[in-house]
Design a protein around this motif. Structure first.
Motif, mmCIF file in Angstrom:
data_model
loop_
_atom_site.group_PDB
_atom_site.id
_atom_site.type_symbol
_atom_site.label_atom_id
_atom_site.label_comp_id
_atom_site.label_asym_id
_atom_site.label_seq_id
_atom_site.Cartn_x
_atom_site.Cartn_y
_atom_site.Cartn_z
ATOM 1 N N SER A 160 36.156 41.043 38.721
ATOM 2 C CA SER A 160 35.301 40.305 39.274
ATOM 3 C C SER A 160 35.132 39.380 39.877
ATOM 4 N N MET A 169 34.701 40.699 32.808
ATOM 5 C CA MET A 169 36.210 41.417 32.561
ATOM 6 C C MET A 169 36.452 41.843 31.384
ATOM 7 N N LEU A 190 40.069 41.839 36.812
ATOM 8 C CA LEU A 190 40.236 40.216 37.334
ATOM 9 C C LEU A 190 39.447 40.484 39.150
#
Length: 200
Positions: free
Chosen positions: A142, A117, A139
């Motif tokens: 990911s 991240m 985020l």
């Protein structure tokens, strides 16, 4: 953040110590090389990938878990390529896909979510000028990347349960449990995000 997926396998190998950006760049270069590699070069690629897994120390079970979800796709791809092209072409195409998946899995297994991240957030920093929070975007990316093998694993388990019940021909018997399992995973992930104050 790593507890959200559990994909990372702790270790002290040089792969674990490499920065996330270097590994992602290496993954992109390796996948490009696989696409351009002649069939004879794929044998060497298999050896290199096997060596990387051995050096990483993630274990056979973790290594197999990366390939297992795509095994039936690989079989189907091999069959189609064999019918449309020839045996060498089928082997080459299937190996390229399996090796690319294995390499991507190795990056996931040896890279903490926080490190992934942080790298993505740095790359996405210009998005701030468009009013987008780079942290939340990183985020999202990911979690999206790490959810792919999770959903594939769920599909594999549902398919195995179908075969055990003798309902492998039923689309409904496959789709309904898969959707329910995926929603449960999403709920669990949502609870984890909420516990970390990332649900707004």
């Amino acid at each position: 953040m790593n507890g959200l997926t559990g994909a990372y396998v702790p270790g002290g190998s040089f792969l674990h110590r490499l920065p996330a950006g270097v590994k992602l760049l290496g993954l992109a270069v390796s996948c490009t090389a696989l696409l351009l590699s002649p069939p004879v070069g794929l044998a060497g690629a298999v050896a290199v990938v096997a060596l990387l897994y051995a050096v990483s120390g993630v274990g056979v079970a973790a290594a197999w878990a990366q390939i297992r979800p795509v095994r039936w796709f690989a079989v189907a791809l091999f069959g189609v390529q064999f019918l449309l092209v020839d045996l060498p072409g089928a082997v080459s195409s299937t190996l390229r896909v399996v090796l690319a998946v294995a390499l991507a899995g190795l990056v996931t297994l040896t890279t903490r979510t926080a490190a992934m991240m942080a790298f993505l957030e740095r790359c996405l920093a210009p998005a701030r000028f468009l009013g987008v929070d780079p942290f939340r975007l990183s985020l999202l990316l990911s979690l999206t990347l790490r959810s792919v093998p999770v959903v594939a694993g769920l599909a594999t388990r549902v398919r195995e349960a179908q075969r055990a019940r003798g309902t492998e021909r039923s689309l409904r018997a496959f789709a309904v449990p898969l959707v329910v399992s995926a929603l449960r995973h999403a709920d669990t992930l949502g609870e984890a995000l909420s516990a970390r104050g990332l649900d707004d």
